[in-house]
Design a protein around this motif. Structure first.
Motif, short mmCIF file in Angstrom:
data_model
loop_
_atom_site.label_atom_id
_atom_site.label_comp_id
_atom_site.label_asym_id
_atom_site.label_seq_id
_atom_site.Cartn_x
_atom_site.Cartn_y
_atom_site.Cartn_z
N ALA A 126 0.86 -1.26 0.14
CA ALA A 126 -0.11 -0.06 0.04
C ALA A 126 0.91 1.26 0.01
CB ALA A 126 -0.86 -0.09 1.20
N PRO A 127 1.87 1.48 0.71
CA PRO A 127 2.60 2.72 0.65
C PRO A 127 3.20 2.90 -0.48
CG PRO A 127 3.18 1.39 2.84
CD PRO A 127 2.41 0.56 1.97
N ALA A 128 3.78 1.90 -1.23
CA ALA A 128 4.48 1.92 -2.59
C ALA A 128 3.58 2.55 -3.70
CB ALA A 128 5.32 0.62 -2.73
N VAL A 129 2.25 1.62 -3.55
CA VAL A 129 1.19 1.98 -4.57
C VAL A 129 0.88 3.62 -4.27
CG1 VAL A 129 -1.17 1.60 -4.95
CG2 VAL A 129 0.41 -0.50 -4.60
N MET A 130 0.54 4.02 -2.96
CA MET A 130 0.20 5.27 -2.86
C MET A 130 1.26 6.25 -3.46
SD MET A 130 -2.83 5.29 -1.73
CE MET A 130 -3.03 7.00 -1.32
N LEU A 131 2.40 6.06 -3.30
CA LEU A 131 3.45 6.96 -3.80
C LEU A 131 3.42 6.89 -5.33
CD1 LEU A 131 6.05 8.85 -3.17
CD2 LEU A 131 7.41 6.43 -3.15
N MET A 132 3.31 5.78 -5.89
CA MET A 132 3.17 5.60 -7.09
C MET A 132 2.00 6.31 -7.85
SD MET A 132 4.31 1.74 -8.42
CE MET A 132 6.12 1.34 -7.93
N ILE A 133 0.80 6.47 -7.07
CA ILE A 133 -0.20 7.19 -7.45
C ILE A 133 0.24 8.77 -7.55
CG2 ILE A 133 -2.54 8.02 -6.76
CD1 ILE A 133 -3.14 5.13 -5.80
N SER A 134 0.92 9.09 -6.58
CA SER A 134 1.33 10.52 -6.58
C SER A 134 2.29 10.67 -7.48
CB SER A 134 1.98 10.83 -5.05
OG SER A 134 1.12 10.48 -4.02
N ILE A 135 3.33 9.91 -7.83
CA ILE A 135 4.31 9.90 -8.78
C ILE A 135 3.43 10.20 -10.10
CG2 ILE A 135 5.99 8.80 -10.24
CD1 ILE A 135 7.00 7.85 -7.51
N GLY A 136 2.32 9.22 -10.42
CA GLY A 136 1.70 9.46 -11.78
C GLY A 136 1.01 10.74 -12.00
N MET A 137 0.72 11.48 -10.81
CA MET A 137 0.07 12.86 -11.17
C MET A 137 1.14 13.71 -11.65
SD MET A 137 -2.41 13.31 -7.94
CE MET A 137 -3.48 11.94 -7.51
N VAL A 138 2.40 13.53 -10.81
CA VAL A 138 3.42 14.48 -11.38
C VAL A 138 3.85 14.26 -12.97
CG1 VAL A 138 5.92 15.06 -11.02
CG2 VAL A 138 4.35 14.58 -9.04
N LEU A 139 3.95 13.18 -13.23
CA LEU A 139 4.10 12.54 -14.72
C LEU A 139 3.09 13.35 -15.49
CD1 LEU A 139 4.95 8.59 -14.40
CD2 LEU A 139 6.52 10.81 -14.89
N LYS A 140 1.84 13.18 -15.41
CA LYS A 140 0.94 13.51 -16.27
C LYS A 140 1.01 14.98 -16.34
CE LYS A 140 -1.85 11.89 -18.05
NZ LYS A 140 -1.76 11.23 -19.41
N ALA A 141 1.34 15.74 -15.09
CA ALA A 141 1.60 17.31 -15.12
C ALA A 141 2.68 17.64 -16.02
CB ALA A 141 1.62 17.64 -13.68
N VAL A 142 3.83 17.24 -15.78
CA VAL A 142 5.04 17.55 -16.37
C VAL A 142 5.21 17.23 -18.04
CG1 VAL A 142 6.36 17.76 -14.27
CG2 VAL A 142 6.53 15.65 -15.71
N MET A 143 4.12 16.14 -18.41
CA MET A 143 4.34 15.64 -19.74
C MET A 143 2.99 16.45 -20.48
SD MET A 143 4.73 11.60 -19.22
CE MET A 143 4.85 11.29 -20.81
N HIS A 144 2.21 17.29 -19.83
CA HIS A 144 1.43 18.10 -20.31
C HIS A 144 1.91 18.94 -21.70
CE1 HIS A 144 -2.10 20.93 -21.15
NE2 HIS A 144 -2.74 20.04 -20.68
N PRO A 145 1.29 19.33 -22.55
CA PRO A 145 2.23 19.97 -23.48
C PRO A 145 2.58 21.16 -23.05
CG PRO A 145 0.22 18.89 -24.61
CD PRO A 145 0.23 18.57 -23.17
N ALA A 146 1.75 21.85 -22.38
CA ALA A 146 1.92 23.44 -22.02
C ALA A 146 3.25 23.42 -21.08
CB ALA A 146 0.50 23.95 -21.10
N VAL A 147 3.37 22.46 -20.21
CA VAL A 147 4.43 22.35 -19.12
C VAL A 147 5.85 21.96 -20.04
CG1 VAL A 147 5.50 21.13 -17.18
CG2 VAL A 147 3.00 21.81 -17.25
N ALA A 148 5.39 21.05 -20.75
CA ALA A 148 6.63 20.55 -21.79
C ALA A 148 7.25 21.81 -22.48
CB ALA A 148 6.14 19.29 -22.72
#
Length: 421
Positions: free
Chosen positions: A281-303
């Motif tokens: 569970a702790p690793a899964v929750m951290l990966m969920i948080s990391i997934g949000m960062v990934l989607k944010a920085v990979m957005h065309p506007a941020v990129a």
């Protein structure tokens, strides 16, 4: 200006994580939302693309984490883990150098399959007192144990699933490279043992003060069940099976070879499945948080905003590449920008898309600095536990390991340059 503001956000949240004021579990989602807002992403897209899609971004990776944790629980519950360590201790005899080497080898083998703090506590509670019994000083025991974990983790299927999902590369692309990383980490562990044991002997460093339990390590697991850690690895490497399928086969083999009845098989699996999900569970929750960062920085506007600043600092040639990832390796500590389990989770994907360096070279560079993170980062829960268990300061443990890890990271970066640049 927007790109600079985004980098400032990275630094602010890095400071919060490093200082311990805000855990990564909260820092990363807040970072993702802050970046999205600064970049001017519409609110509807923040909800759908950053939050909703971010939660599922690493879903295949955290499913692998869950099944890996279940296998780890099965191995511990059935006594397979204990018996592997007991056999290793018997091979070592009373020679502390030989015992240390054998314990390192057994630990590395186990962590090709095991993962998570629960598994590290289980294995460490057995291995570390054995090292204390033969007179290995606390700092040497703690460092060699962490190096051994890092050695196995280089080919741990759970890690492979995370890396490939994070960077969108194929497992076959990094499989051979990972085996080289294992070899270099094993060499580093041996050098650490020989050098630090010699230093301890010359300085007459006292043996670890914590007494061994003196309890006999018992297990009813048959000898043929001891190959369980190798089952998933062989299936992935030799037969190209998917990682989750390989884990399921490993779980089934462990249960079939240790269960005396169908009822025992079912009961053991049920218990281990629930406990494994809890451990993951702790690793899964951290990966969920990391997934949000990934989607944010990979957005065309941020990129688009970050392309200029990041392109300016990235090296172009092989020499610059090696120097970049070697000299800056300590930035993988404290969840920093070269840490794939921290700020680097978003940066690695963004850099891969800039086209300045080959995507495989970017991934391999981060896998080089991952050696610094997985073995030496004092923010790792397993580093904290090992330090507490052996009664050494966690920051001093990092400082003791730092020279060895810096050389290891540089060596891995050189290999990465040769293979992918």
């Amino acid at each position: 200006m927007i790109g600079i503001a985004i980098l400032v956000i990275f630094l602010v949240f890095a400071g919060l994580m490093i200082s311990g004021r805000l855990p990564a579990l909260l820092s990363l989602p807040l970072m993702a939302l802050s970046i999205a807002l600064v970049a001017g992403i519409p609110g509807s897209e923040i909800i759908s693309e950053v939050i909703e899609a971010g939660v599922l971004r690493l879903s295949s990776a955290y499913v692998s984490v869950i099944f890996g944790a279940i296998l780890g629980q099965v191995m511990m519950t059935t006594g397979i883990t204990e018996k592997i360590i007991k056999k290793a201790a018997e091979l070592g005899g009373e020679n502390r150098t030989l015992v240390s080497i054998v314990m390192c080898a057994a630990t590395a083998l186990l962590f090709t399959t095991l993962s998570g703090l629960g598994a590290i506590i289980m294995v460490g509670s057995i291995v570390l007192p054995i090292l204390a019994t033969v007179g290995v000083p606390a700092m040497v025991a703690a460092g060699s144990f962490l190096l051994s974990i890092g050695c196995g983790m280089a080919v741990n299927l759970t890690n492979w699933a995370y890396w490939t999902t994070l960077t969108n590369i194929q497992l076959s692309d990094i499989r051979g490279f990972s085996l080289v990383v294992v070899a270099l980490t094993a060499m580093t562990a041996l050098v650490y043992l020989f050098v630090e044991l010699r230093r301890a002997e010359n300085s007459r460093t006292a043996a670890w003060a914590m007494p061994a339990s003196g309890e006999e390590i018992r297990s009813d697991a048959p000898w043929y069940s001891l190959i369980t850690p190798l089952i998933p690895l062989v299936l992935v490497l030799g037969f190209k099976l998917p990682i989750v399928t390989a884990f399921i086969c490993g779980i089934a083999y462990a249960l079939l070879t240790t269960s005396r009845s169908v009822a025992q098989f079912v009961n053991t699996f049920s218990r281990c499945a629930f406990k494994g999900v809890s451990d993951a569970a702790p690793a899964v929750m951290l990966m969920i948080s990391i997934g949000m960062v990934l989607k944010a920085v990979m957005h065309p506007a941020v990129a688009e905003a970050l392309t200029g600043p990041l392109s300016a600092i990235l090296p172009r040639g092989a020499v610059g590449y090696v120097l970049f990832f070697s000299v800056l390796a300590p930035l993988a500590l404290y969840r920093g920008p070269l840490n794939m389990y921290g700020l680097g989770s978003g940066i690695v994907s963004l850099l891969s898309g800039l086209g300045v360096l080959p995507p495989l070279a970017i991934t391999a560079g981060f896998l080089a600095t991952e050696r610094m993170q997985v073995i030496g980062d004092p923010t790792n829960t397993h580093n904290v536990w090992v330090a507490n268990f052996t009664k050494v300061d966690v920051d001093k443990l990092t400082l003791k390991l730092l020279p060895y890890l810096w050389v290891l990271t540089a060596a891995v970066a050189v290999v990465a340059a040769i293979m992918f640049m």
